[in-house]
Design a protein around this motif. Sequence first.
Motif, PDB file in Angstrom:
ATOM      1  N   PRO A 348       0.808  -1.223   0.000  1.00  0.00           N
ATOM      2  CA  PRO A 348       0.000   0.000   0.000  1.00  0.00           C
ATOM      3  C   PRO A 348       0.841   1.274   0.000  1.00  0.00           C
ATOM      4  CG  PRO A 348       0.012  -0.983   2.184  1.00  0.00           C
ATOM      5  CD  PRO A 348       0.701  -1.963   1.270  1.00  0.00           C
ATOM      6  N   ARG A 349       0.406   2.260  -0.796  1.00  0.00           N
ATOM      7  CA  ARG A 349       0.992   3.599  -0.729  1.00  0.00           C
ATOM      8  C   ARG A 349       0.467   4.333   0.504  1.00  0.00           C
ATOM      9  NH1 ARG A 349      -0.164   3.202  -6.387  1.00  0.00           N
ATOM     10  NH2 ARG A 349       1.730   3.347  -7.673  1.00  0.00           N
ATOM     11  N   TRP A 350      -0.823   4.141   0.761  1.00  0.00           N
ATOM     12  CA  TRP A 350      -1.444   4.710   1.948  1.00  0.00           C
ATOM     13  C   TRP A 350      -2.674   3.890   2.301  1.00  0.00           C
ATOM     14  CZ3 TRP A 350      -6.453   6.010   0.956  1.00  0.00           C
ATOM     15  CH2 TRP A 350      -6.787   6.391  -0.350  1.00  0.00           C
ATOM     16  N   GLY A 351      -3.130   4.074   3.524  1.00  0.00           N
ATOM     17  CA  GLY A 351      -4.326   3.374   3.960  1.00  0.00           C
ATOM     18  C   GLY A 351      -5.087   4.214   4.973  1.00  0.00           C
ATOM     19  N   LEU A 352      -6.396   4.078   4.973  1.00  0.00           N
ATOM     20  CA  LEU A 352      -7.266   4.794   5.897  1.00  0.00           C
ATOM     21  C   LEU A 352      -8.309   3.813   6.412  1.00  0.00           C
ATOM     22  CD1 LEU A 352      -8.062   7.574   7.122  1.00  0.00           C
ATOM     23  CD2 LEU A 352      -9.613   7.849   5.154  1.00  0.00           C
ATOM     24  N   ARG A 353      -8.516   3.841   7.738  1.00  0.00           N
ATOM     25  CA  ARG A 353      -9.438   2.881   8.323  1.00  0.00           C
ATOM     26  C   ARG A 353     -10.231   3.534   9.444  1.00  0.00           C
ATOM     27  NH1 ARG A 353      -7.820  -3.221   9.818  1.00  0.00           N
ATOM     28  NH2 ARG A 353      -9.858  -3.990  10.423  1.00  0.00           N
ATOM     29  N   ALA A 354     -11.537   3.276   9.487  1.00  0.00           N
ATOM     30  CA  ALA A 354     -12.395   3.749  10.563  1.00  0.00           C
ATOM     31  C   ALA A 354     -13.107   2.546  11.168  1.00  0.00           C
ATOM     32  CB  ALA A 354     -13.407   4.761  10.039  1.00  0.00           C
ATOM     33  N   SER A 355     -13.108   2.484  12.508  1.00  0.00           N
ATOM     34  CA  SER A 355     -13.744   1.364  13.212  1.00  0.00           C
ATOM     35  C   SER A 355     -14.697   1.914  14.257  1.00  0.00           C
ATOM     36  CB  SER A 355     -12.688   0.481  13.888  1.00  0.00           C
ATOM     37  OG  SER A 355     -11.782  -0.050  12.948  1.00  0.00           O
ATOM     38  N   TRP A 356     -15.892   1.344  14.284  1.00  0.00           N
ATOM     39  CA  TRP A 356     -16.920   1.744  15.254  1.00  0.00           C
ATOM     40  C   TRP A 356     -17.299   0.509  16.060  1.00  0.00           C
ATOM     41  CZ3 TRP A 356     -19.616   6.236  16.537  1.00  0.00           C
ATOM     42  CH2 TRP A 356     -20.759   6.066  17.322  1.00  0.00           C
ATOM     43  N   ARG A 357     -17.386   0.683  17.384  1.00  0.00           N
ATOM     44  CA  ARG A 357     -17.732  -0.458  18.233  1.00  0.00           C
ATOM     45  C   ARG A 357     -18.612   0.038  19.382  1.00  0.00           C
ATOM     46  NH1 ARG A 357     -14.669  -5.218  18.683  1.00  0.00           N
ATOM     47  NH2 ARG A 357     -12.875  -4.138  17.775  1.00  0.00           N
ATOM     48  N   SER A 358     -19.880  -0.399  19.410  1.00  0.00           N
ATOM     49  CA  SER A 358     -20.782  -0.082  20.508  1.00  0.00           C
ATOM     50  C   SER A 358     -21.499  -1.357  20.925  1.00  0.00           C
ATOM     51  CB  SER A 358     -21.784   0.999  20.090  1.00  0.00           C
ATOM     52  OG  SER A 358     -22.705   0.487  19.138  1.00  0.00           O
ATOM     53  N   ASP A 359     -22.399  -1.229  21.895  1.00  0.00           N
ATOM     54  CA  ASP A 359     -23.077  -2.434  22.366  1.00  0.00           C
ATOM     55  C   ASP A 359     -24.060  -2.979  21.346  1.00  0.00           C
ATOM     56  OD1 ASP A 359     -24.732  -0.268  22.569  1.00  0.00           O
ATOM     57  OD2 ASP A 359     -25.595  -0.841  24.509  1.00  0.00           O
ATOM     58  N   GLY A 404     -29.790  -9.518  20.631  1.00  0.00           N
ATOM     59  CA  GLY A 404     -29.894 -10.642  21.557  1.00  0.00           C
ATOM     60  C   GLY A 404     -29.152 -11.846  21.020  1.00  0.00           C
ATOM     61  N   ALA A 405     -29.868 -12.927  20.770  1.00  0.00           N
ATOM     62  CA  ALA A 405     -29.257 -14.163  20.289  1.00  0.00           C
ATOM     63  C   ALA A 405     -28.940 -14.118  18.797  1.00  0.00           C
ATOM     64  CB  ALA A 405     -30.177 -15.348  20.575  1.00  0.00           C
ATOM     65  N   LEU A 406     -29.371 -13.072  18.105  1.00  0.00           N
ATOM     66  CA  LEU A 406     -29.170 -12.973  16.663  1.00  0.00           C
ATOM     67  C   LEU A 406     -28.234 -11.817  16.335  1.00  0.00           C
ATOM     68  CD1 LEU A 406     -29.988 -13.863  13.761  1.00  0.00           C
ATOM     69  CD2 LEU A 406     -31.857 -12.187  13.919  1.00  0.00           C
ATOM     70  N   SER A 407     -27.223 -12.108  15.519  1.00  0.00           N
ATOM     71  CA  SER A 407     -26.325 -11.079  14.996  1.00  0.00           C
ATOM     72  C   SER A 407     -26.464 -11.038  13.484  1.00  0.00           C
ATOM     73  CB  SER A 407     -24.868 -11.370  15.371  1.00  0.00           C
ATOM     74  OG  SER A 407     -24.665 -11.275  16.753  1.00  0.00           O
ATOM     75  N   LEU A 408     -26.623  -9.841  12.946  1.00  0.00           N
ATOM     76  CA  LEU A 408     -26.724  -9.659  11.506  1.00  0.00           C
ATOM     77  C   LEU A 408     -25.548  -8.824  11.030  1.00  0.00           C
ATOM     78  CD1 LEU A 408     -30.538  -8.880  11.118  1.00  0.00           C
ATOM     79  CD2 LEU A 408     -29.371 -11.077  10.843  1.00  0.00           C
ATOM     80  N   GLY A 409     -24.988  -9.192   9.897  1.00  0.00           N
ATOM     81  CA  GLY A 409     -23.836  -8.484   9.369  1.00  0.00           C
ATOM     82  C   GLY A 409     -23.956  -8.246   7.883  1.00  0.00           C
ATOM     83  N   ALA A 410     -23.129  -7.330   7.386  1.00  0.00           N
ATOM     84  CA  ALA A 410     -23.095  -7.039   5.950  1.00  0.00           C
ATOM     85  C   ALA A 410     -21.676  -6.659   5.569  1.00  0.00           C
ATOM     86  CB  ALA A 410     -24.066  -5.916   5.596  1.00  0.00           C
ATOM     87  N   ILE A 411     -21.286  -6.979   4.344  1.00  0.00           N
ATOM     88  CA  ILE A 411     -19.981  -6.594   3.827  1.00  0.00           C
ATOM     89  C   ILE A 411     -20.163  -5.885   2.489  1.00  0.00           C
ATOM     90  CG2 ILE A 411     -18.803  -8.535   4.933  1.00  0.00           C
ATOM     91  CD1 ILE A 411     -18.546  -9.762   2.095  1.00  0.00           C
TER      92      ILE A 411
END
Length: 760
Positions: A348-359, A404-411
Amino acid sequence: MSRTLLRICSLACASWLLAGAPLAQTQALTSAPITAVRLNSDESIRLDGRLEEPAWQRAPVYRSFYEIDPVRGRTPDYETRVQVVYGDRALYVAVTALDPRPEQIRRPLVRHDQVNRTQDFVVVYVDPVGSKKAAQFFRANAAGSTADGIHTADNDNESFAPDYDFDVVTAPLTREGEGGWVAEFRIPFSSLRYTADAKAQWRIQVGRRIPREQFTLVLSVPLPREALSFIDAMQPLEGFAPPQDHAFLSVRPTLTVRRTEDEPAGGPTRTDGEAKPSLDVKWRLRPELVVDATLNPDFSQVELDVPQLSRNTRFALFLSEKRPFFLESSDLLASPTDALYTRSVNDPRWGLRASWRSDAVAGTALLAKDKGGGLTLLPGTYGTSAALQPGNATLMSRVRSDFGALSLGAIAIDRRYEDGRGENAVVGADSTWSLTPNWRVNSQWMGSRTTALTDANGELDAARAETGSKLYASLYGRTDRTETGLTVQRTSADFRNDAGFVAQSGVRKIDANQNYEWQRVGPFNKVSVFVNAGRTEALDSGEMVSQYWFPGVYMTAARNTEINIEYEPATKQRVAPGAPVLTERFGHIWAMTTPARWMPLLEGSIDAGELADVTANRVRPGLRWYVYTRLRPFARLELEPRVDQLVLRNDGERTYTETAARLLSIVHLAPRQTLRLILQYTSFDRKAEPALNVLADRSRSSAQSLTYAWRQSAGTVLYVGASRGAVGLPLRQSRGSEVFVKFQADVDEVREAWRSRRAG
């Protein structure tokens, strides 16, 4: 779906029902809390292992520990105590590890992230969000060597990849009448990923390893075997108020000076030199949001990849990530499949990353401008091919929300190649559903659109778009005696994910496994018997591509001993459409043990029997084996030799020999200074077989690397190194060498050191 696939699916479902399935609901795991106390405004903690400050005298002592290994639920022979204190900027954890025979404590100096169960160590897990989905961990052995990383619940994976800033001091226990040692941790809030919600319930878990005749593991929580994750029972941290000062900015400039020399076989020598400035920035605007940026990064110090046997396989091999920038919040990139593979970003010449983490929501997005030069994987039904990777801009993103018991994700993934050579875009959705605390269903769907296709020269170029899809679903569950897994996949022929790891397409697959376990059987701590089965079919023809089934037994015993024995009576594969079926029949043995303190690990495996030669399209008598060991001949010297080899015979003579060897040597000059030497060698010899259109082939390669490292902290480091390598036969070798000096400084640490010097 073929009858074989249906049989495998039916067998797995029957095993699932016999194992108890999710019909009987299991209660959610709960654990007693650990209570923290706050530092008064005029108090501070000095890390010295003595625990003499008034705050430690006020802090409640937690003593309830449970043996997990070798006998789950047994009362521990060794007492462990935990206290927690916190201030405005950090969490302090003191672990007192009592030992009636302190002379037996194993306290070797090891390099960072190499603290393991062959040493006396303690570990602190912290889940600042409180969801028990992920926990950062911080380890220290009795000598003060450290390790850190993150444990992810969905795949129960412990990754040492991320590095966090933390401090720890270990010291022998000095109280009269008590033997053992103390670990005193300081974990800055700036290293923890937490939410601004003042009502969030932070969670904690403490573990301890005691390697003696038995290698004992104790935890501060009573974790049952049927728990799906090692962090399922994390306990509340009570008496604790989350920090109010959330924002921080970390700036780490780097300068690398290097000289390289390349000598192509039969060509002129080329020498280059450069002084390369780099910059790494980490900015937390609020507790949930962390932004990372890197400009002109340099990875000279990263350890060489371990050589693998690769000539007799048709599919690409997975490589683990070691580069620091890509390791921040790496757990958020994890999905049911290897949909996001940061090793696909080459330079990589450069990289940018943002991370969000909440309950409720967690996610990350990574954008990198890549010089290219690596390989783009091109999956196929019967093997993986590759094309030279052009320069590109790559976006990888993933978001996950818990209900709760279900986690949903997307990419969402988008890679656009330079010079109009096309693009590859992937979108997908995934879910994790905990049917009960002991049974889980994972699923993922992805769709791709690709215009970067190979031309007549095998290079990527823009063409008419192709679309494809991938579907994945799995069931996994545990009871106190059983373990069950079932996975089904369908990958269309035109599915591509250039920023993920996809080695095969145009197939449907099913894999199943069933495991039954018994505790304390004769000399063994644990005995498990299992059956694994699977089949892969081509989508277009329904033809079998590969198929396997095998029974096995897995055993553990004293001295860190593990033994796995399998017999594969009919492992089948085809190397091309309509090709003959190659049926392997072989036995497999893998074993690991700790023979002595100077040899903390000895590991090896052997496959012997009828093995496939994929180039000749034949099955032949063969032997595939490896031996790996860790040696400590002196207190400050680590040696890790490893040798892998595959030998195939035809009419009693060797027709194929592939060898990969490596020696890693570490000299600990001081607790923060190491000298690392790596020697690697690979060779390949194949005899010609004109009747099978197989040509003779020989190759040799070698690499040597010597690196001095001074690690003041995760942000202030110095590396001085040299490396050289050669590829090809002795008279036709291409050679290369490099010498470099790299220094990175954390601006805040330099400023604080300057202030301290002026004040002193």
